[in-house]
Motif scaffolding. Structure first.
Motif, PDB file in Angstrom:
ATOM      1  N   LYS A   1    -104.521 -10.169  54.137  1.00 48.96           N
ATOM      2  CA  LYS A   1    -103.756 -10.375  55.362  1.00 48.96           C
ATOM      3  C   LYS A   1    -102.563  -9.427  55.438  1.00 48.96           C
ATOM      4  O   LYS A   1    -102.322  -8.778  56.452  1.00 48.96           O
ATOM      5  CB  LYS A   1    -103.287 -11.828  55.454  1.00 48.96           C
ATOM      6  CG  LYS A   1    -104.421 -12.822  55.643  1.00 48.96           C
ATOM      7  CD  LYS A   1    -103.884 -14.222  55.801  1.00 48.96           C
ATOM      8  CE  LYS A   1    -105.024 -15.217  56.018  1.00 48.96           C
ATOM      9  NZ  LYS A   1    -104.519 -16.608  56.180  1.00 48.96           N
ATOM     10  N   GLU A   2    -101.809  -9.351  54.359  1.00 57.56           N
ATOM     11  CA  GLU A   2    -100.627  -8.479  54.326  1.00 57.56           C
ATOM     12  C   GLU A   2    -100.885  -7.370  53.311  1.00 57.56           C
ATOM     13  O   GLU A   2    -100.580  -7.493  52.125  1.00 57.56           O
ATOM     14  CB  GLU A   2     -99.378  -9.280  53.954  1.00 57.56           C
ATOM     15  CG  GLU A   2     -99.018 -10.343  54.981  1.00 57.56           C
ATOM     16  CD  GLU A   2     -97.793 -11.119  54.574  1.00 57.56           C
ATOM     17  OE1 GLU A   2     -97.268 -10.819  53.475  1.00 57.56           O
ATOM     18  OE2 GLU A   2     -97.365 -12.008  55.331  1.00 57.56           O
ATOM     19  N   HIS A   3    -101.477  -6.308  53.793  1.00 58.54           N
ATOM     20  CA  HIS A   3    -101.802  -5.186  52.899  1.00 58.54           C
ATOM     21  C   HIS A   3    -100.562  -4.338  52.694  1.00 58.54           C
ATOM     22  O   HIS A   3     -99.889  -3.959  53.661  1.00 58.54           O
ATOM     23  CB  HIS A   3    -102.928  -4.348  53.508  1.00 58.54           C
ATOM     24  CG  HIS A   3    -103.630  -3.478  52.525  1.00 58.54           C
ATOM     25  ND1 HIS A   3    -103.154  -2.246  52.155  1.00 58.54           N
ATOM     26  CD2 HIS A   3    -104.770  -3.664  51.817  1.00 58.54           C
ATOM     27  CE1 HIS A   3    -103.980  -1.711  51.277  1.00 58.54           C
ATOM     28  NE2 HIS A   3    -104.967  -2.541  51.050  1.00 58.54           N
ATOM     29  N   PRO A   4    -100.219  -4.027  51.432  1.00 54.48           N
ATOM     30  CA  PRO A   4     -98.963  -3.295  51.197  1.00 54.48           C
ATOM     31  C   PRO A   4     -99.015  -1.850  51.674  1.00 54.48           C
ATOM     32  O   PRO A   4     -97.983  -1.271  51.989  1.00 54.48           O
ATOM     33  CB  PRO A   4     -98.790  -3.369  49.670  1.00 54.48           C
ATOM     34  CG  PRO A   4    -100.167  -3.582  49.150  1.00 54.48           C
ATOM     35  CD  PRO A   4    -100.889  -4.394  50.169  1.00 54.48           C
ATOM     36  N   GLY A   5    -100.193  -1.239  51.710  1.00 52.21           N
ATOM     37  CA  GLY A   5    -100.309   0.153  52.120  1.00 52.21           C
ATOM     38  C   GLY A   5    -101.275   0.304  53.284  1.00 52.21           C
ATOM     39  O   GLY A   5    -101.580  -0.651  53.997  1.00 52.21           O
ATOM     40  N   ARG A   6    -101.770   1.506  53.464  1.00 54.61           N
ATOM     41  CA  ARG A   6    -102.734   1.764  54.528  1.00 54.61           C
ATOM     42  C   ARG A   6    -104.125   1.374  54.054  1.00 54.61           C
ATOM     43  O   ARG A   6    -104.564   1.764  52.979  1.00 54.61           O
ATOM     44  CB  ARG A   6    -102.687   3.242  54.922  1.00 54.61           C
ATOM     45  CG  ARG A   6    -101.354   3.654  55.534  1.00 54.61           C
ATOM     46  CD  ARG A   6    -101.392   5.077  56.006  1.00 54.61           C
ATOM     47  NE  ARG A   6    -100.141   5.453  56.655  1.00 54.61           N
ATOM     48  CZ  ARG A   6     -99.904   6.645  57.190  1.00 54.61           C
ATOM     49  NH1 ARG A   6    -100.840   7.584  57.114  1.00 54.61           N
ATOM     50  NH2 ARG A   6     -98.751   6.897  57.765  1.00 54.61           N
ATOM     51  N   ARG A   7    -104.839   0.656  54.906  1.00 52.66           N
ATOM     52  CA  ARG A   7    -106.144   0.142  54.523  1.00 52.66           C
ATOM     53  C   ARG A   7    -107.183   1.252  54.407  1.00 52.66           C
ATOM     54  O   ARG A   7    -108.065   1.208  53.540  1.00 52.66           O
ATOM     55  CB  ARG A   7    -106.591  -0.912  55.537  1.00 52.66           C
ATOM     56  CG  ARG A   7    -105.613  -2.072  55.668  1.00 52.66           C
ATOM     57  CD  ARG A   7    -106.068  -3.043  56.741  1.00 52.66           C
ATOM     58  NE  ARG A   7    -105.032  -4.034  57.017  1.00 52.66           N
ATOM     59  CZ  ARG A   7    -104.940  -5.213  56.409  1.00 52.66           C
ATOM     60  NH1 ARG A   7    -105.822  -5.539  55.483  1.00 52.66           N
ATOM     61  NH2 ARG A   7    -103.985  -6.067  56.717  1.00 52.66           N
ATOM     62  N   GLY A   8    -107.093   2.241  55.286  1.00 50.38           N
ATOM     63  CA  GLY A   8    -108.055   3.335  55.214  1.00 50.38           C
ATOM     64  C   GLY A   8    -107.933   4.124  53.929  1.00 50.38           C
ATOM     65  O   GLY A   8    -108.940   4.572  53.363  1.00 50.38           O
ATOM     66  N   VAL A   9    -106.718   4.312  53.440  1.00 50.38           N
ATOM     67  CA  VAL A   9    -106.512   5.022  52.178  1.00 50.38           C
ATOM     68  C   VAL A   9    -107.119   4.227  51.020  1.00 50.38           C
ATOM     69  O   VAL A   9    -107.685   4.807  50.074  1.00 50.38           O
ATOM     70  CB  VAL A   9    -105.008   5.261  51.958  1.00 50.38           C
ATOM     71  CG1 VAL A   9    -104.752   5.939  50.623  1.00 50.38           C
ATOM     72  CG2 VAL A   9    -104.432   6.098  53.088  1.00 50.38           C
TER      73      VAL A   9
END
Length: 229
Positions: free
Chosen positions: A154-162
């Motif tokens: 839910k709360e991703h610390p960085g960019r999801r695509g990376v």
């Protein structure tokens, strides 16, 4: 007592009841759409823009139909290209998801190719050839796991695509290892994808935050302790 003098009433201006002209309504009667399209007046932006769109649209449609009618494979390729273009258009504002899907498709292609090369390098009598052939489906499943795992947090610390890019790179490296060691390719890719998702997820961020707090507490305790004389 002096009597109170009433103030004279002010005369209010008489408002005219005539309606004002509405600026939004056109003063000239609207022409029919077909007549506007045929006249092509320079001041009519709708007609001027519509003509080149119609011309290029008809040309593009004729080209697509001609290419699709060549053979069955051409029809499949044209339909796939149209669906891919539609997906790109729908995801044009979601750059991270678009990056993740594109990299996942490339990872599936590379892992399938390396698995096929590993199959061709072995004889049909070798038992490891069967392992390598079925490993392609395992790599594809791991690519989907990396794609879904990045969006499950839910709360991703960085960019999801990376995150998906890193997981797919490790997956491709594991498929290269699987060309030489078929039994170790899929387990290595699973551990690599799982490690990337754990390191890039919120759980890893919480663990690193707690570790930093523990280090800060240890440093403060050492600083508060009196030094030996």
């Amino acid at each position: 007592m002096t009597p109170r003098m009433d103030s004279p009433k002010r005369a209010r201006p008489v408002r005219s009841r005539t309606p004002l002209p509405d600026a939004s309504k056109p003063t000239t009667p609207a022409l029919p759409l077909l007549r506007r399209f045929l006249r092509q007046e320079k001041t009519d932006a709708w007609a001027v823009r519509l003509l080149p769109r119609v011309v290029f649209g008809v040309a593009a449609l004729y080209t697509v139909i001609t290419l699709a009618s060549q053979s069955g494979s051409s029809f499949v390729a044209v339909v796939t290209a149209l669906l891919l273009g539609l997906a790109l258009w729908l995801l044009r504002r979601r750059t991270q998801l678009l990056l993740a899907i594109g990299v996942s498709i490339l990872a599936i292609a590379f892992t399938g190719y390396f698995s096929a090369v590993g199959d061709a390098a072995r004889t049909s009598e070798d038992a490891s050839a069967t392992v390598t052939g079925t490993a392609a489906f395992g790599y594809w499943a791991l690519a989907g796991m990396a794609l879904l795992g990045a969006w499950m947090v839910k709360e991703h610390p960085g960019r999801r695509g990376v995150t998906v890019v890193l997981a797919d790179v490790i997956l491709v490296i594991a498929s290269v290892v699987g060309m030489f060691l078929p039994e170790a390719g899929v387990p290595l890719g699973f551990l690599g994808v799982l490690g990337v998702l754990a390191m890039r997820g919120s759980s890893a961020k919480a663990v690193s935050g707690r570790a930093r707090q523990a280090l800060v507490r240890l440093r403060t305790r050492k600083a508060s302790d009196p030094t030996d004389s």
